[in-house]
Design a protein around this motif. Sequence first.
Motif, PDB file in Angstrom:
ATOM      1  N   LEU A 721     -19.801 111.372  -2.897  1.00 15.19           N
ATOM      2  CA  LEU A 721     -18.929 112.026  -3.864  1.00 15.19           C
ATOM      3  C   LEU A 721     -17.626 111.227  -3.908  1.00 15.19           C
ATOM      4  O   LEU A 721     -16.955 111.060  -2.887  1.00 15.19           O
ATOM      5  N   VAL A 722     -17.272 110.712  -5.094  1.00 13.50           N
ATOM      6  CA  VAL A 722     -16.044 109.935  -5.266  1.00 13.50           C
ATOM      7  C   VAL A 722     -15.021 110.799  -5.995  1.00 13.50           C
ATOM      8  O   VAL A 722     -15.255 111.216  -7.131  1.00 13.50           O
ATOM      9  N   VAL A 723     -13.930 111.092  -5.319  1.00 10.85           N
ATOM     10  CA  VAL A 723     -12.861 111.921  -5.875  1.00 10.85           C
ATOM     11  C   VAL A 723     -11.760 110.996  -6.392  1.00 10.85           C
ATOM     12  O   VAL A 723     -11.168 110.237  -5.619  1.00 10.85           O
ATOM     13  N   ILE A 724     -11.492 111.045  -7.700  1.00  8.42           N
ATOM     14  CA  ILE A 724     -10.488 110.183  -8.305  1.00  8.42           C
ATOM     15  C   ILE A 724      -9.267 111.010  -8.682  1.00  8.42           C
ATOM     16  O   ILE A 724      -9.270 111.737  -9.671  1.00  8.42           O
ATOM     17  N   ASP A 725      -8.245 110.953  -7.859  1.00  2.49           N
ATOM     18  CA  ASP A 725      -6.943 111.564  -8.116  1.00  2.49           C
ATOM     19  C   ASP A 725      -7.049 113.029  -8.532  1.00  2.49           C
ATOM     20  O   ASP A 725      -6.675 113.403  -9.639  1.00  2.49           O
ATOM     21  N   VAL A 791     -12.123 109.341  -1.326  1.00  2.29           N
ATOM     22  CA  VAL A 791     -11.005 109.928  -2.052  1.00  2.29           C
ATOM     23  C   VAL A 791     -10.058 108.802  -2.474  1.00  2.29           C
ATOM     24  O   VAL A 791      -9.593 108.029  -1.637  1.00  2.29           O
ATOM     25  N   LEU A 792      -9.798 108.708  -3.781  1.00  3.94           N
ATOM     26  CA  LEU A 792      -8.915 107.693  -4.332  1.00  3.94           C
ATOM     27  C   LEU A 792      -7.699 108.387  -4.945  1.00  3.94           C
ATOM     28  O   LEU A 792      -7.852 109.284  -5.777  1.00  3.94           O
ATOM     29  N   VAL A 793      -6.522 107.977  -4.531  1.00  2.75           N
ATOM     30  CA  VAL A 793      -5.287 108.645  -4.948  1.00  2.75           C
ATOM     31  C   VAL A 793      -4.410 107.660  -5.711  1.00  2.75           C
ATOM     32  O   VAL A 793      -4.201 106.527  -5.266  1.00  2.75           O
ATOM     33  N   PRO A 798       3.726 111.394  -9.167  1.00  7.20           N
ATOM     34  CA  PRO A 798       4.590 112.293  -8.381  1.00  7.20           C
ATOM     35  C   PRO A 798       3.821 113.263  -7.491  1.00  7.20           C
ATOM     36  O   PRO A 798       4.348 113.723  -6.478  1.00  7.20           O
ATOM     37  N   ASP A 799       2.571 113.606  -7.861  1.00  8.44           N
ATOM     38  CA  ASP A 799       1.775 114.545  -7.069  1.00  8.44           C
ATOM     39  C   ASP A 799       0.834 113.848  -6.093  1.00  8.44           C
ATOM     40  O   ASP A 799      -0.136 114.457  -5.625  1.00  8.44           O
ATOM     41  N   ALA A 800       1.100 112.587  -5.782  1.00  7.82           N
ATOM     42  CA  ALA A 800       0.189 111.822  -4.917  1.00  7.82           C
ATOM     43  C   ALA A 800       0.015 112.490  -3.553  1.00  7.82           C
ATOM     44  O   ALA A 800      -1.089 112.514  -3.001  1.00  7.82           O
ATOM     45  N   GLU A 801       1.092 113.031  -2.997  1.00  4.46           N
ATOM     46  CA  GLU A 801       0.991 113.648  -1.680  1.00  4.46           C
ATOM     47  C   GLU A 801       0.044 114.849  -1.711  1.00  4.46           C
ATOM     48  O   GLU A 801      -0.831 114.999  -0.844  1.00  4.46           O
ATOM     49  N   ALA A 802       0.198 115.726  -2.701  1.00  2.00           N
ATOM     50  CA  ALA A 802      -0.667 116.906  -2.783  1.00  2.00           C
ATOM     51  C   ALA A 802      -2.118 116.496  -3.034  1.00  2.00           C
ATOM     52  O   ALA A 802      -3.051 117.111  -2.493  1.00  2.00           O
TER      53      ALA A 802
END
Length: 864
Positions: A721-725, A791-793, A798-802
């Motif tokens: 499963l690839v989570v993109i941002d 997980v790719l962030v 601005p919401d990168a931390e969350a």
Amino acid sequence: MSDGEFVALTAQGVSQHVVSRVRHVAAALPDALAVDDGAVRLDYAELERRAAALSSRIAAAAPSGEPVAVLLGHGAPAAVAVLAVLGTGAPVVVLDPTTPVARLRHYVEQSGTTTVVTDGSRAADAAELAPRVVRTDRALVALADDDAGGAAAGCAWPVPEDQLDSRAPAVIVYTSGSTGRPKGVVAHSESVLHDATTNGRGCYGPGAVIANLLPMAFSAGIGLLLAGLATGSAQVLFDPRTRPVSELPAWLLETGATVLAASPAILRGAVAALAPGEQLGRLTAVTTAGETIHAAEMDRLRTALGPGCTVHNRYGSSETWLIAEHVIAPGEAGPTGAVPVGRPVDGVSLQVVGEDGQRHATGTGRLVVTSRWLTDGYWRAPEATAAVFTAGPDGSTSYLTSDTASIGADGVVRLLGRVDHSVKIRGHLVEPGEVDAVLHALPEVREAVVVGVVPTDDDEGGRARLVAYVVPEGPAVQVPQLRRAVRSALPAFMVPEQVVLLEALPRTERGKLDRSALPTPPAVVVGGVAPRTDWERVVAAFVARALDLDGVGAHDDFFELGGDSLAAEALLASMASSLDVPSDVLTTGLIAENPTVAELAEALRRRRRAGRDAAVVTFNGSGSRRPLFVVAGAGGVALAFRRLAERLGQDQPVVALQARGLEGGGRPEWSVRSRARHHLAQLRQVQPHGPYRLAGHSLGALVALDLAQQLREAGEQVESLVVIDSFPPDPDLAPPALDGPLLRRAKVLASILLTGVVQSHGLGHYDRFHLQGKLLQRRYRTQPWDGRALVLVAADDPDAEARSRWADHLSGPWSMHRTGGDHTGVLQEPHVGPLADLVRAELAALDALDGRGAGAGHRSVGAA
């Protein structure tokens, strides 16, 4: 040599040898700091003592009068060696140790040197270049052994001052070779010292601490070194090629630097390294040259420098030394557009050669520099010298530059580009630098360069065109918007036909733009075949308007011309209001599958309906690898994954899924799980059984997560499963869908409840789905996923931390990576390339674990 009173260097005092001038400074300021590289710190007395000792060893080894090369790093020993070579009466050739030996050999052979001054770490390279090697480290050991002679012994130069000829060759500097093979430019001492007077005005002198970042092998670097020594300044040395530029701000404070000399590229990196509110040292002056600086960049630099710093934007060349400068004093308003290079310095006059072939004091044309203090031309190349250098009857020399410039009535010079960069577009001679200036003025552009691409003999039917290479300030840059901005300021023939987005412009080792390293633009000929039918003409007009082009041809590809998902939505919105085409036909998937004008026109003409599911778009359908299923986010269209699919390669099928009802008919789902259930049916039509590879962007990642859970419940295998941002399934982290006053929230909620029921005009329909998705996101809960995950962030969002806080929701093997861009920019150029690299690596790892081959159990993927 006795101590004496320091006498400032003036234009009247340049008729002496460089070494004589530095010896006067050392006598007057013996204890003043001369050079400090962090490891070796020399006052003027010690600098002269060491240089004299080394000079004697060089004179004993090298043939008299023959050029001597110096191969050392950017440090105090190099300053000693340069002065030592000059003390023998021979010209010095400084070699850059970061340059390959094969290229250095060209400089050594062309200059005719047979002696190289170096240290132990570079002795082997020096031995490959010349038969004679003089070691600085051994010379200094011998000097220490001979300390009994005292100061007098330290001043034992091999050539008396009265025998040093101020008009003899002193420095040979090699050009970059941008217009051919590098040529050696030779200058005498009077030329060097005059350059020191013009450079030093308002910057150098006793008490000044110069931060020297310029490599000594280049004219700007050797000129700065000698100017600092000739004016009694202190120099602290920093090599940005061996130390990160992020260390520069702290280093400037530590060394107490008052003057910074650096290229625009280095200044740009230093400003970017500052923390919010931090300033770039406690500088009183900054000098920069080498490329055009635009107003927005100058404003950022001055903010970082503080209110008390003067900025000197300078212009010069290896053949001329400093030509002109534009000074921006503290509190003075900065210029708009490209910062001019200003007025000529003392002793220099400037003219332009107009179309009539005559020189003019004002106007536009090829720039001519006239002065008594120019270099002597090219070393051992009389024909090349005669081609651009002309002796005047008054003893001056004129040099014909390769720069096009305009000189105003006020004498201010503005560079427009190089002669060899001009290009004729539709019969008009265009200076790409004018387009650069417009692009640089845009807040969404960090850097840009425009080049003219001329068709080759093999490019039948091709024509000259402008191509813009742009480094975005943020990830939301849209190519059509850039074109519109240029069109609003310049004639239509100056609007770039292609815009290539880059993460950074390529640069040479000198920090200058490396045009030869710019990527080759796509071979696109706009309007090669004119539209042939009424439908094609209508569609071509809409496409041209959406992309802000003058016109497009029947076979022009919407995406190759710079179109993206947002431009596609704008195109659909404009066509929907004017064409009699059902809404279930006007989908972004239709454009993805029919990207040329002719294909799109035919698809619209036939009003394709039956069997088409607008919520599924397949890319690279003929690829043999196991497909990757990607789910679009809230209000996102499947078409947005086109760039990602292209980057993954033609052999990797990508099946993109979007919400039902977003385009075409159908009511949307009102929970993440029901949307996943809908996609499950679509997925099984393409690939009936696993293993499956899933991905999703934003809300689509949560849908993909639930889809993975449902597949697992059905007994199927999900490989990854690839989570993109995406925010994790945690309502405390997800932003609210409704905010503001009660009445506003009520209106927004009423609008959301009509999602998919009422088709809004323009792009509002997509916004409604986006708000609906935010509601679904806050209501979604699920068990942690115990399978493999990536997980790719988006690091710039601005919401990168969350969006990074997935640890509590993934219990299997997983990893996280940050990539460039913001929430939407990760799927757009130039950031989608690095993102695709991470996804491709994940798919390759799955292939290796699978053991049966990438295509095992997979059938060809067709359009769903």
